[in-house]
Design a protein around this motif. Sequence first.
Motif, PDB file in Angstrom:
ATOM      1  N   VAL A  14      -1.115   4.470  87.922  1.00 34.48           N
ATOM      2  CA  VAL A  14      -2.421   5.231  87.356  1.00 34.48           C
ATOM      3  C   VAL A  14      -3.154   5.325  86.972  1.00 34.48           C
ATOM      4  O   VAL A  14      -3.518   4.400  86.760  1.00 34.48           O
ATOM      5  N   PRO A  15      -3.967   6.468  87.807  1.00 36.11           N
ATOM      6  CA  PRO A  15      -5.521   5.970  87.359  1.00 36.11           C
ATOM      7  C   PRO A  15      -5.694   5.312  86.240  1.00 36.11           C
ATOM      8  O   PRO A  15      -5.342   6.092  84.548  1.00 36.11           O
ATOM      9  N   LYS A  16      -6.587   4.325  85.623  1.00 37.09           N
ATOM     10  CA  LYS A  16      -7.074   3.420  84.084  1.00 37.09           C
ATOM     11  C   LYS A  16      -7.874   4.266  83.759  1.00 37.09           C
ATOM     12  O   LYS A  16      -9.013   5.263  84.327  1.00 37.09           O
ATOM     13  N   SER A  23      -6.969   2.773  89.781  1.00 36.33           N
ATOM     14  CA  SER A  23      -5.217   2.260  89.384  1.00 36.33           C
ATOM     15  C   SER A  23      -5.640   0.833  89.677  1.00 36.33           C
ATOM     16  O   SER A  23      -5.353   0.786  90.485  1.00 36.33           O
TER      17      SER A  23
END
Length: 275
Positions: free
Chosen positions: A176-178, A197
């Motif tokens: 998941v994109p950070k 991510s």
Amino acid sequence: MRYNLDIPTDDLSVANSPEIGGQSKVKLGYSEIGYIALISQEAPASGTYKGSTPAVDLGTGKDLVMVCDNGIKSPTDAVAITLSVVFDDDSSGTATATFAVPSFAKDQSKNLPIGLGVDVIPVGGGNLTKKIKTVNGITAFVGGVRGNRFQLLSLLEAAEYYDLGCARTKNETLPVPKSLPIPCGLKGSAFNVAGRSDAGQLELSALHFSYGDGLSRLNGHRGTVMVETYAEDRVLKERTVYAGYRPNPSTDRGDGDDEVIDKATGTFEFFIKFV
């Protein structure tokens, strides 16, 4: 195989209880997920279907699923996407993927997380049990906003999985994109944007019986893993599918009376959660 969960009302209180580690069971498979199309929204209640031309031929037919690729934003309506399809008996019809919010969820907004999946259900009583051979595009779209993306996929059939007995660890790192802070002047996080991510990673462990069984069977293969959670060992409350998993195996033999444990840590490409 249909992946949606159908929990009887009488079991909702059991299903909505906190999860413990031993409730999860692991299934392994060698087959690959089939990527059929990308659906993107350029406007509310509207979507663009981007599939191959000619349409993917699913042979004698498949059950299909749809997954939100970047999280669903929708102000008021649950997203529902209806597709024009050809069924396994060569009849034409429609099938719908509905991203409904669980009735027991405390947050009843229509916004949903990355990776949530639902079955694509044939429309019409006589079509409910049919499988889909081809998809020809979108016929109706409800909800959503510009920027939502969805993947249309075919997953493994039930018979293509085998059970991993006595599974222990099932730890995940989701791709998941950070959060990426961008400083400006003396403000260390003047802007907060989505960054790249981390790689999806899955750590599994189980009792060792033989190199010819259990986790060792995936050695050298690119596999698919499904983790199912059963509340009180009887109510199926969640499914997670990890696609494109390549394990790096090891066996911890310990000493004396220590249990011998197979371990597999590896990255995966894609995940889908059904709740």
